[in-house]
Design an enzyme around this catalytic site. Structure first.
Site, PDB file in Angstrom:
ATOM      1  N   PHE A 136       0.870  -1.180   0.000  1.00  0.00           N
ATOM      2  CA  PHE A 136       0.000   0.000   0.000  1.00  0.00           C
ATOM      3  C   PHE A 136       0.900   1.220   0.000  1.00  0.00           C
ATOM      4  O   PHE A 136       1.660   1.429   0.957  1.00  0.00           O
ATOM      5  CB  PHE A 136      -0.875  -0.038   1.261  1.00  0.00           C
ATOM      6  N   ALA A 137       0.860   2.021  -1.080  1.00  0.00           N
ATOM      7  CA  ALA A 137       1.821   3.117  -1.254  1.00  0.00           C
ATOM      8  C   ALA A 137       1.099   4.457  -1.222  1.00  0.00           C
ATOM      9  O   ALA A 137       0.638   4.958  -2.250  1.00  0.00           O
ATOM     10  CB  ALA A 137       2.583   2.940  -2.567  1.00  0.00           C
ATOM     11  N   SER A 145       1.132  12.253   7.388  1.00  0.00           N
ATOM     12  CA  SER A 145      -0.175  12.599   7.938  1.00  0.00           C
ATOM     13  C   SER A 145      -0.895  13.619   7.065  1.00  0.00           C
ATOM     14  O   SER A 145      -2.121  13.620   6.965  1.00  0.00           O
ATOM     15  CB  SER A 145      -0.012  13.159   9.361  1.00  0.00           C
ATOM     16  N   ILE A 170       7.212   2.456   2.577  1.00  0.00           N
ATOM     17  CA  ILE A 170       6.280   1.507   1.973  1.00  0.00           C
ATOM     18  C   ILE A 170       6.602   0.095   2.467  1.00  0.00           C
ATOM     19  O   ILE A 170       7.623  -0.490   2.100  1.00  0.00           O
ATOM     20  CB  ILE A 170       6.332   1.572   0.435  1.00  0.00           C
ATOM     21  N   ARG A 279      10.302 -15.864  39.797  1.00  0.00           N
ATOM     22  CA  ARG A 279      11.471 -15.042  40.137  1.00  0.00           C
ATOM     23  C   ARG A 279      11.545 -14.855  41.650  1.00  0.00           C
ATOM     24  O   ARG A 279      10.651 -14.271  42.272  1.00  0.00           O
ATOM     25  CB  ARG A 279      11.342 -13.684  39.445  1.00  0.00           C
ATOM     26  N   GLN A 348      10.038  -3.542  32.718  1.00  0.00           N
ATOM     27  CA  GLN A 348      10.445  -3.143  34.067  1.00  0.00           C
ATOM     28  C   GLN A 348      10.377  -4.327  35.026  1.00  0.00           C
ATOM     29  O   GLN A 348      11.260  -4.494  35.888  1.00  0.00           O
ATOM     30  CB  GLN A 348       9.533  -2.008  34.567  1.00  0.00           C
ATOM     31  N   GLY A 351      13.317  -6.438  34.677  1.00  0.00           N
ATOM     32  CA  GLY A 351      14.577  -5.826  35.061  1.00  0.00           C
ATOM     33  C   GLY A 351      15.572  -5.830  33.915  1.00  0.00           C
ATOM     34  O   GLY A 351      15.202  -5.670  32.756  1.00  0.00           O
ATOM     35  N   GLY A 352      16.844  -6.030  34.231  1.00  0.00           N
ATOM     36  CA  GLY A 352      17.886  -6.002  33.214  1.00  0.00           C
ATOM     37  C   GLY A 352      17.659  -7.007  32.109  1.00  0.00           C
ATOM     38  O   GLY A 352      17.974  -6.753  30.943  1.00  0.00           O
ATOM     39  N   GLU A 375      -0.427   4.083   9.839  1.00  0.00           N
ATOM     40  CA  GLU A 375      -1.875   4.143   9.589  1.00  0.00           C
ATOM     41  C   GLU A 375      -2.558   5.230  10.427  1.00  0.00           C
ATOM     42  O   GLU A 375      -3.682   5.091  10.888  1.00  0.00           O
ATOM     43  CB  GLU A 375      -2.536   2.783   9.811  1.00  0.00           C
TER      44      GLU A 375
END
Length: 392
Positions: A136-137, A145, A170, A279, A348, A351-352, A375
């Site tokens: 869709f171009a 916009s 595209i 954990r 979050q 964590g790491g 879109e």
């Protein structure tokens, strides 16, 4: 996504008893789950997105799952709820699989809406089977916009149109067989002077100007038209109707963007819950901490709020046969923004480990960001909603 964090098998289906759905959607959900369980979505090579997308489109077509994107190859109206359910499920499993499905619908939607019988017969069955890849171009460097700023032009020359200019951002650019292209034909100022055309990848004068890399890799390109001559029979609708055709197409598929965001958000929550239960932290599990539980409460409510808006919009179109411009904009805005928040919270909680390349949460974090832009960016959705309210 790369290297799944857990051994989760698939998304939950408890929402299928909502009044938005009928028995056919439960059948589709079972079919989608079977497709995923077959291994069709395993081992997707995100480092080679071109070949991965070709393989995904083909496997989706062979499984009959592209019916929901193409209206069964143009023989039926597109079922928005089926398209949303498919995108939500595929997004839960892998963002590239969702992309491959979605572009078959977006790239051919205008052909189904406004194409001649000949065009529909020549293109839609091939897109349904996965033999052809669609694109869709619409966007340009200075016309995203602001569609009215479009510069790519098409001029009539006897029984042909001649296209000149570029389109950018595209999706499927570089691998698509067929492109729905919007170009200025000048019947009136602004958006009223835009028309829609079908261009094939082997048309003389069509070329790929540049391939574009983004944070969640998928085939993306700038395409160029240099005296690209196509038969006038490839005009969609009438001259000057291109903007209306584009908006009608986006109205169909905008709710499905919300559904993809739902899939990403649900996967993030599922991953976070599974991680928190195992954990160890401060002598208990992470899930025993009230701050973690509060986060899950927020995430679950954000997901359900988005889901209700998404399937309300799809149901309104499918069942009530009513315009969904406002409803789809609400769904797209809320679902993508909520999904961003949910996924950020999941990172979050991990964590790491949440930002380590190869973890599902890290992939989801990259996948969701573009949905708040393409879109119609969130800011544009707000304007659409306001415009529809002010019409009343």
């Amino acid at each position: 996504m790369n290297a799944p964090t857990t051994t989760l098998k698939g998304p939950g289906r408890d929402f299928l008893d909502w009044p938005f759905f009928d028995p056919s959607h439960a059948v589709l959900a079972e079919k989608l789950d079977g497709f995923a369980a077959s291994g069709a979505l395993a081992g997707i090579d995100h480092a080679d997105t071109d070949n991965a997308c070709r393989a995904l489109v083909k496997s989706l077509g062979q499984a009959g799952l592209l019916d929901a994107a193409t209206g069964s190859g143009g023989t039926k109206p597109i079922d928005s709820r089926a398209a949303c359910l498919t995108r939500e499920t595929l997004a839960w499993h892998d963002g590239l699989a969702d992309f491959a499905f979605a572009m078959q619908g977006l790239g051919t939607g205008a052909i189904g809406l406004s194409g001649s019988d000949e065009l529909r017969r020549s293109v839609l069955p091939k897109a349904q089977s996965g033999d052809w890849i669609a694109a869709f171009a619409l966007s340009e460097k200075d016309a995203g916009s602001d569609v009215a700023a479009m510069a790519c032009a098409a001029r009539r020359d006897g029984d042909h149109f001649v296209l000149d200019g570029e389109k950018t951002w595209i999706s499927n650019g570089g691998i698509a067989d067929v492109y729905t292209v919007f170009a200025r034909t000048g019947e009136a100022p602004g958006t009223r002077g835009i028309s829609a055309f079908v261009v094939f990848a082997d048309d003389p004068g069509f070329s790929i100007a540049e391939r574009i890399d983004v944070i969640a890799p998928h085939p993306l390109a700038t395409i160029r038209f240099d005296n690209c001559r196509i038969p006038a029979s490839r005009l969609l609708g009438s001259p000057g109707e291109g903007f209306k055709i584009a908006m009608r197409t986006l109205d169909i598929f905008r709710a499905s963007v919300a559904a993809a965001a739902l899939g990403f958000a649900k996967r993030a929550l599922d991953e976070a819950v599974a991680h928190a239960k195992t954990r160890n932290m401060f002598g208990n599990h992470l899930s025993d901490l009230q701050l973690t539980q509060a986060a899950f409460g927020d995430m679950a409510a954000q997901i359900d709020a988005a889901a209700l808006l998404t399937y309300r919009a799809a149901w309104r179109r499918d069942v009530q046969g009513l315009p969904t411009t406002k409803e789809a904009a609400m769904a797209k805005m809320v679902a993508t923004e909520n999904a961003q928040a949910v996924i950020d919270r999941a990172v979050q909680i991990f964590g790491g480990r949440g930002v380590k390349v190869g973890e599902t949460t890290e992939s989801l974090y990259r996948e969701i960001r573009a949905l708040r832009i393409y879109e119609g960016a969130t800011e544009v959705q707000k304007l659409i909603i306001a415009r529809e309210l002010l019409k009343a």
